[in-house]
Design an enzyme around this catalytic site. Structure first.
Site, PDB file in Angstrom:
ATOM      1  CG  ASP A  63      -1.895   1.060   1.291  1.00 17.80           C
ATOM      2  OD1 ASP A  63      -2.959   0.859   0.704  1.00 17.80           O
ATOM      3  OD2 ASP A  63      -1.619   2.116   1.885  1.00 17.80           O
ATOM      4  CB  THR A  97       1.082   3.741  -5.802  1.00 13.01           C
ATOM      5  OG1 THR A  97       0.755   3.041  -4.614  1.00 13.01           O
ATOM      6  CG2 THR A  97       2.433   3.327  -6.292  1.00 13.01           C
ATOM      7  CG  ASP A 392      -6.689   1.460  -0.338  1.00 18.69           C
ATOM      8  OD1 ASP A 392      -6.590   1.961   0.789  1.00 18.69           O
ATOM      9  OD2 ASP A 392      -5.745   1.411  -1.150  1.00 18.69           O
TER      10      ASP A 392
HETATM   11  N1  LIG Z   1      -6.793  -6.444 -13.162  1.00 15.84           N
HETATM   12  C1  LIG Z   1      -6.133  -5.333 -13.437  1.00 15.84           C
HETATM   13  N2  LIG Z   1      -5.592  -5.143 -14.641  1.00 15.84           N
HETATM   14  C2  LIG Z   1      -4.915  -4.024 -14.912  1.00 15.84           C
HETATM   15  N3  LIG Z   1      -4.728  -3.018 -14.066  1.00 15.84           N
HETATM   16  C3  LIG Z   1      -5.258  -3.126 -12.852  1.00 15.84           C
HETATM   17  C4  LIG Z   1      -5.990  -4.285 -12.470  1.00 15.84           C
HETATM   18  N4  LIG Z   1      -6.393  -4.110 -11.202  1.00 15.84           N
HETATM   19  C5  LIG Z   1      -5.928  -2.888 -10.812  1.00 15.84           C
HETATM   20  N5  LIG Z   1      -5.254  -2.302 -11.797  1.00 15.84           N
HETATM   21  C6  LIG Z   1      -4.609  -0.990 -11.809  1.00 15.84           C
HETATM   22  O1  LIG Z   1      -3.664  -0.890 -10.762  1.00 15.84           O
HETATM   23  C7  LIG Z   1      -3.492   0.478 -10.428  1.00 15.84           C
HETATM   24  C8  LIG Z   1      -3.585   0.685  -8.954  1.00 15.84           C
HETATM   25  O2  LIG Z   1      -2.540   0.050  -8.306  1.00 15.84           O
HETATM   26  P1  LIG Z   1      -2.249   0.295  -6.763  1.00 15.84           P
HETATM   27  O3  LIG Z   1      -1.066  -0.536  -6.429  1.00 15.84           O
HETATM   28  O4  LIG Z   1      -3.495   0.087  -5.990  1.00 15.84           O
HETATM   29  O5  LIG Z   1      -1.829   1.790  -6.701  1.00 15.84           O
HETATM   30  P2  LIG Z   1      -2.606   3.062  -6.162  1.00 15.84           P
HETATM   31  O6  LIG Z   1      -2.014   3.294  -4.819  1.00 15.84           O
HETATM   32  O7  LIG Z   1      -2.246   4.154  -7.114  1.00 15.84           O
HETATM   33  O8  LIG Z   1      -4.050   2.756  -6.127  1.00 15.84           O
HETATM   34  C9  LIG Z   1      -4.597   1.238 -11.131  1.00 15.84           C
HETATM   35  O9  LIG Z   1      -4.055   1.896 -12.238  1.00 15.84           O
HETATM   36  C10 LIG Z   1      -5.552   0.142 -11.550  1.00 15.84           C
HETATM   37  O10 LIG Z   1      -6.289   0.486 -12.697  1.00 15.84           O
HETATM   38 MG   LIG Z   2      -5.065   1.145  -5.236  1.00 18.93          MG
END
Ligand SMILES: Nc1ncnc2c1ncn2[C@@H]1O[C@H](COP(=O)(O)OP(=O)(O)O)[C@@H](O)[C@H]1O
Ligand SMILES: [Mg+2]
Length: 553
Positions: A63, A97, A392
């Site tokens: 996270d 992130t 989240d």
């Molecule tokens: N199944 C998936 N396929 C592609 N991208 C994904 C999938 N699930 C989540 N994401 C992408 O992962 C990103 C979020 O990652 P995360 O590590 O939670 O970072 P943040 O802290 O920015 O939310 C977003 O851009 C989201 O669209």
């Molecule tokens: Mg996220």
């Protein structure tokens, strides 16, 4: 007479100062270092980080918000980036992130423009134009969420949990989260409002993740005050009292002289009588359950037990407030005021053993305005990471319900924005055009990093994404689970609109703020000793020449 030319000193001795380009370069490098530190965690295929504090305690997480919270950074610009994460977390609960990465990337490209002799003011105004255009594009791409579309809300929750340590249980958690949020969502003036304070989160390690569930009511992390009280009460009438159920002890030191046993009897009898009155009052109101924010006298406990009343003492203020929302009871500050009208209702109150502890479950509330989420998992680390995932997910489902709009994830919006910005840049022209193009390059960090983290070739993926978007397939993003590009709406990878809007706004504002700094003056303060094992970001070169006291600016 000979006059000696002496420098004018305006700062105290020991003050370090960096000016102009040097100050900017230094800040940019620090921002990029923070951004690099979280990059590898982005997306469902992102890696975890183990943060070890000075006491040697470890937190394993994926996270962004948590990593940055645990990171002990010194550099003032790095601290500003961490603020970006905080504000993103407060506004949307997700996308931290991405916001941090985007800030770093914007500054990296800004640095190149500075090298080409473009003035920071021009870069900032270009960034502002780009930000406005980007938000326009996001609003155009966004799709409406039909009211009460539970499946979509679950997909939004799952997308958020997918990139967390809790991804293995994303379906179960999404169910629980959507259930909790929809139970407390309220409609006021045609608008849906979700107050996440009305969802109480209780963590208990032990048991399995599968036992995580929503309770339509409140869980109090306390057992009943007396063993002989009933353990389970149905058709609950609950009294909430915020007054000590004991006889007030006088502050003054009074001495009572007792000369014979009858006097002692009389004295004790008087106190006992007062305490009995308390219990009578509760009984008269018709309550069969009592929660008290203050302490309960031993004798009162026994008397309540005799009356078959279930009582809990020293209940937290927060829990009391949730109880009013769940049961409809009023909190009474003066026991004498307690009447039947003040009581709340619930289906059942039961003491249950969860893990090693006993907890009180107040459930079966009709139309509760507050619910509880009980998180279970094998170890403390698991429970904590589940809680972060749930945090989240709760926020994104709230965002989706309140805004009624969603966008495709997987970097699809980033590509759409980047392409739209390139077109827009040429219409603006001049030097600002270069800043808008830099913005377009920077935002591509999202799909690039998602592919890198999934072990895909970012160059191939970017080419394919642009191709698809040129064919007006605007929902195409990186399908990290299948290692190719795909329609994110069809793949159910969706996010609330506000997350991407906030990411862009937060990053653009922070980058602009850092770019406007051209003088860093660090006063001399006491040297800090650094724990050797403490989490810190390596910023090679970036802290060059900066005193350790920079963190105290
Ligand atoms: N199944 C998936 N396929 C592609 N991208 C994904 C999938 N699930 C989540 N994401 C992408 O992962 C990103 C979020 O990652 P995360 O590590 O939670 O970072 P943040 O802290 O920015 O939310 C977003 O851009 C989201 O669209
Ligand atoms: Mg996220």
């Amino acid at each position: 007479m000979k006059t000696e030319k002496r420098p004018i000193l305006i700062f105290k001795e020991g003050v370090k100062r960096k000016k102009g380009k040097e100050a900017k370069k230094n800040n940019i490098m620090a921002a990029c270092a923070i951004s690099d530190a979280v990059k590898s965690t982005l997306g469902p295929k992102g890696m975890d980080k183990m943060m070890v504090d000075s006491m040697g305690d470890a937190v394993v997480t994926n996270d962004g918000a948590e990593i940055l919270k645990e990171m002990d950074v010194e550099h003032p610009a790095a601290k500003m980036i961490i603020e970006v994460a905080k504000s993103q977390d407060e506004e949307c609960g997700d996308g931290t992130t991405t916001a941090v990465m985007l800030t770093g990337e914007l500054l990296k490209y800004a640095g190149e423009l500075l090298d080409q002799g473009i003035h920071p003011t021009v870069i900032c105004s270009g960034f502002k134009l780009a930000e406005e255009k980007a938000i326009e594009v996001l609003n155009k791409i966004a799709l409406p969420i039909k009211e009460e579309d539970i499946k979509i809300l679950k997909n939004i929750a799952m997308t958020s949990i997918a990139s967390k340590g809790a991804s293995g249980s994303k379906e179960l958690l999404a169910d629980v989260v959507v259930d909790a949020v929809t139970s407390i969502a309220e409609k006021t003036g045609g608008k849906t409002v979700v107050d996440l304070d009305n969802i109480q989160i209780q963590k208990k390690q032990g048991g399995s993740i599968g036992e995580t569930n929503v309770i339509k009511g409140v869980i109090i992390d306390k057992e009943r005050v007396h063993e002989s009280m009933p353990q389970h009460i149905k058709k609950v009438k609950i009294a909430l009292v915020n007054a000590p159920l004991e006889v007030k002890k006088t502050k003054a030191d009074t001495r009572i002289q007792i000369r014979d046993p009858t006097q002692l009897q009389a004295f004790l009898g008087k106190e006992g009588g007062m305490l009995k009155k308390i219990v009578d009052k509760v009984k008269k109101s018709g309550a069969n359950v009592l929660t008290c924010q203050k302490g309960i006298d031993n004798l009162v406990e026994r008397l309540l037990a005799k009356e078959g009343i279930y009582a809990v003492g020293r209940v937290k203020k927060d829990d009391m407030e949730k109880l009013t929302k769940a049961t409809g009871a009023e909190i009474i500050a003066i026991l004498d005021d307690l009447t039947a009208i003040d009581l709340g209702h619930a289906g059942s109150v039961e003491e249950k053993k969860i893990g090693d502890d006993k907890m009180t479950f107040i459930t079966g509330c009709e139309n509760p305005k507050a619910v509880s989420l009980l998180i279970r998992g094998g170890t403390e680390h698991v429970v904590d990471e589940l809680e972060r995932g749930v945090h989240d997910a709760l926020s994104v489902v709230k965002g989706a319900l309140e805004d009624g709009k969603m966008t495709p994830g997987g970097g699809a919006v980033a590509i759409a924005v980047s392409m739209a910005l390139r077109d827009y840049a040429s219409s603006v022209g001049g030097r600002e055009q270069m800043a808008i193009e830099a913005f377009a390059n920077a935002i591509e960090v999202v799909p690039k990093t998602l592919s890198e983290n999934a072990g895909l070739d970012p160059v191939d993926i970017m080419l394919e994404l642009r191709n698809q978007h040129k064919k007006r397939k605007r929902y195409t993003g990186v399908d990290v689970l299948n290692g190719k590009v795909g329609d994110m709406i069809k793949n159910n990878v969706v996010e609330p609109l506000r997350v991407s809007v906030q990411e862009i706004q937060a990053a653009s504002e922070a980058a602009t703020m850092i770019l406007r700094i051209d003088d860093v003056i660090a006063s001399k303060t006491q040297e800090r000793t650094h724990p050797a094992s403490g989490p810190s970001v390596g910023m090679p070169g970036s802290l060059d020449g900066m005193p350790p006291c920079m963190g105290n600016m």
